[in-house]
Design an enzyme around this catalytic site. Sequence first.
Site, PDB file in Angstrom:
ATOM      1  N   ALA A  74       0.826  -1.210   0.000  1.00 45.62           N
ATOM      2  CA  ALA A  74       0.000   0.000   0.000  1.00 45.62           C
ATOM      3  C   ALA A  74       0.859   1.258   0.000  1.00 45.62           C
ATOM      4  O   ALA A  74       0.638   2.184  -0.802  1.00 45.62           O
ATOM      5  CB  ALA A  74      -0.935  -0.005   1.222  1.00 45.62           C
ATOM      6  N   GLU A  75       1.839   1.316   0.896  1.00 49.13           N
ATOM      7  CA  GLU A  75       2.662   2.528   0.983  1.00 49.13           C
ATOM      8  C   GLU A  75       3.502   2.728  -0.267  1.00 49.13           C
ATOM      9  O   GLU A  75       3.692   3.850  -0.728  1.00 49.13           O
ATOM     10  CB  GLU A  75       3.555   2.500   2.225  1.00 49.13           C
ATOM     11  CG  GLU A  75       4.313   3.802   2.382  1.00 49.13           C
ATOM     12  CD  GLU A  75       4.711   4.124   3.809  1.00 49.13           C
ATOM     13  OE1 GLU A  75       5.384   5.155   3.979  1.00 49.13           O
ATOM     14  OE2 GLU A  75       4.349   3.385   4.735  1.00 49.13           O
ATOM     15  N   THR A  76       3.985   1.651  -0.846  1.00 51.60           N
ATOM     16  CA  THR A  76       4.769   1.757  -2.079  1.00 51.60           C
ATOM     17  C   THR A  76       3.934   2.369  -3.195  1.00 51.60           C
ATOM     18  O   THR A  76       4.359   3.327  -3.853  1.00 51.60           O
ATOM     19  CB  THR A  76       5.292   0.368  -2.503  1.00 51.60           C
ATOM     20  OG1 THR A  76       6.145  -0.147  -1.476  1.00 51.60           O
ATOM     21  CG2 THR A  76       6.051   0.439  -3.816  1.00 51.60           C
ATOM     22  N   SER A  79       2.852   6.052  -2.453  1.00 50.83           N
ATOM     23  CA  SER A  79       4.007   6.950  -2.503  1.00 50.83           C
ATOM     24  C   SER A  79       4.386   7.278  -3.937  1.00 50.83           C
ATOM     25  O   SER A  79       4.741   8.421  -4.247  1.00 50.83           O
ATOM     26  CB  SER A  79       5.204   6.327  -1.783  1.00 50.83           C
ATOM     27  OG  SER A  79       4.962   6.240  -0.400  1.00 50.83           O
TER      28      SER A  79
END
Length: 153
Positions: A74-76, A79
């Site tokens: 999710a963060e990848t 971002s």
Amino acid sequence: MGEQHTVKFPQEVIAEYAALGIDLAALFSAGHLGSRMGVQIVEASADRVVGTMPVEGNTQPYGLLHGGASAVLAETLASVGAMLHGGISKIAVGVDLNCTHHRGVRSGLVTGVATPVHRGRSSATYEIVITDETDKRVCTARLTCMLKDAPAG
């Protein structure tokens, strides 16, 4: 995990970065952690980022996909979306990540799709929906990134 793949970027984004001599695919890769976990970004624009990750190798002791692995995916993805929104003059720094895990997955590939909820001058928030191979929702996440001025040079 070692095979090469090509990320689909909008042509205007490719041209903007190429003019500066920047390798866009390397800049918006999954990074070292994402690479170790098998994250592959399939499509990337400020409006939508899609990526996949294998369940195998990313499980907790019960054999289910680790919640932290979902958080990395999710963060990848979010971002990358925030970086594309901010453009070459900004860097995106995650400041808040929230993940709700809906169901367990034991095998196969999960797919994450990040779409913007808010895109401003100093922050960007993306919702990320992670699904299994049968298109069942595994996790819903939200990431807010602060957009900071990129260092000169």
